[in-house]
Design an enzyme around this catalytic site. Structure first.
Site, PDB file in Angstrom:
ATOM      1  N   HIS A 178      -3.537   2.323  -1.830  1.00  0.00           N
ATOM      2  CA  HIS A 178      -4.534   3.447  -2.063  1.00  0.00           C
ATOM      3  C   HIS A 178      -4.914   3.619  -3.485  1.00  0.00           C
ATOM      4  O   HIS A 178      -4.038   2.747  -4.318  1.00  0.00           O
ATOM      5  CB  HIS A 178      -4.161   5.003  -1.692  1.00  0.00           C
ATOM      6  CG  HIS A 178      -2.726   5.304  -2.409  1.00  0.00           C
ATOM      7  ND1 HIS A 178      -1.614   5.559  -1.721  1.00  0.00           N
ATOM      8  CD2 HIS A 178      -2.534   5.694  -3.750  1.00  0.00           C
ATOM      9  CE1 HIS A 178      -0.758   6.080  -2.466  1.00  0.00           C
ATOM     10  NE2 HIS A 178      -1.477   5.935  -3.709  1.00  0.00           N
TER      11      HIS A 178
HETATM   12  P1  TYD Z   1       2.472   8.583  -2.136  1.00  0.00           P
HETATM   13  O1  TYD Z   1       3.608   8.858  -2.931  1.00  0.00           O
HETATM   14  O2  TYD Z   1       1.105   8.928  -2.883  1.00  0.00           O
HETATM   15  O3  TYD Z   1       2.290   7.484  -1.498  1.00  0.00           O
HETATM   16  P2  TYD Z   1       2.986   5.901  -2.050  1.00  0.00           P
HETATM   17  O4  TYD Z   1       4.450   6.208  -2.105  1.00  0.00           O
HETATM   18  O5  TYD Z   1       2.754   5.358  -0.341  1.00  0.00           O
HETATM   19  O6  TYD Z   1       1.977   5.511  -2.853  1.00  0.00           O
HETATM   20  O7  TYD Z   1       2.415   9.840  -1.101  1.00  0.00           O
HETATM   21  C1  TYD Z   1       2.963   9.434   0.199  1.00  0.00           C
HETATM   22  C2  TYD Z   1       2.730  10.468   1.167  1.00  0.00           C
HETATM   23  O8  TYD Z   1       3.376  11.719   0.761  1.00  0.00           O
HETATM   24  C3  TYD Z   1       1.278  10.794   1.171  1.00  0.00           C
HETATM   25  O9  TYD Z   1       1.020  10.876   2.643  1.00  0.00           O
HETATM   26  C4  TYD Z   1       0.986  11.935   0.634  1.00  0.00           C
HETATM   27  C5  TYD Z   1       2.468  12.862   0.714  1.00  0.00           C
HETATM   28  N1  TYD Z   1       2.785  13.431  -0.747  1.00  0.00           N
HETATM   29  C6  TYD Z   1       2.738  14.819  -0.467  1.00  0.00           C
HETATM   30  O10 TYD Z   1       2.771  15.556   0.391  1.00  0.00           O
HETATM   31  N2  TYD Z   1       3.025  15.368  -1.967  1.00  0.00           N
HETATM   32  C7  TYD Z   1       3.213  14.737  -2.909  1.00  0.00           C
HETATM   33  O11 TYD Z   1       3.425  15.458  -3.871  1.00  0.00           O
HETATM   34  C8  TYD Z   1       3.197  13.126  -2.808  1.00  0.00           C
HETATM   35  C9  TYD Z   1       3.314  12.675  -4.003  1.00  0.00           C
HETATM   36  C10 TYD Z   1       2.694  12.694  -1.527  1.00  0.00           C
END
Ligand code: TYD
Length: 133
Positions: free
Chosen positions: A51
């Protein structure tokens, strides 16, 4: 746009652990509003990210183990392997990123410039390219 690396100051001359320090104004180019970490990344086939953020800045450290992260700003692609606890990257907005090849016991620390906001995520690559154009 290139993704910049950030280096923490390391104090490793003690038998009781290593200490790594980043000081706000010197190293972190934004006010930190949120901190989170991701561990139990023992699955080398795991893929996280895929993303971009519209406005959010993040600093990402690999505090244990290693992983690879691919970047795409809509024009250029770049790949970085984070394999040192004192090294991180500054991830700017509008940078498509995918994290993969997590080593056993890999742990990530993320500092973010804003509170969680799902509307800041671009999760579709075609939509990302359209917004870059
Ligand atoms: P994220 O850490 O941004 O994704 P990745 O590690 O895959 O790059 O987020 C993972 C999922 O968790 C996403 O569906 C959004 C959710 N999320 C929250 O609900 N609160 C938060 O503070 C974060 C960072 C993510």
């Amino acid at each position: 746009m290139r993704v910049e690396r950030i280096k923490l100051q390391s104090f490793d001359d003690t038998p009781d652990g290593e200490l790594f320090i980043a000081e706000g104004k010197k190293n972190i180019p934004f006010e930190i509003k949120r901190v989170y970490y991701i561990n139990k990344l023992d699955n080398s086939k795991a893929v996280r990210g895929k993303h971009a953020h519209k406005k959010l800045f993040q600093v990402i450290f690999c505090v244990n183990g290693s992983f690879a992260i691919d970047f795409d700003d809509g024009t250029d692609k770049q790949s970085i392997c984070l394999d040192s606890s004192s090294q991180g990257i500054i991830l700017p907005p509008m940078m498509w990123h995918t994290m993969h090849d997590f080593s056993k016991n890999c742990a990530l620390l993320v500092l973010a410039s804003d509170y969680f906001d799902e509307s800041d995520y671009i999760r579709n690559y075609d939509e990302f390219l359209a917004l870059c154009a």
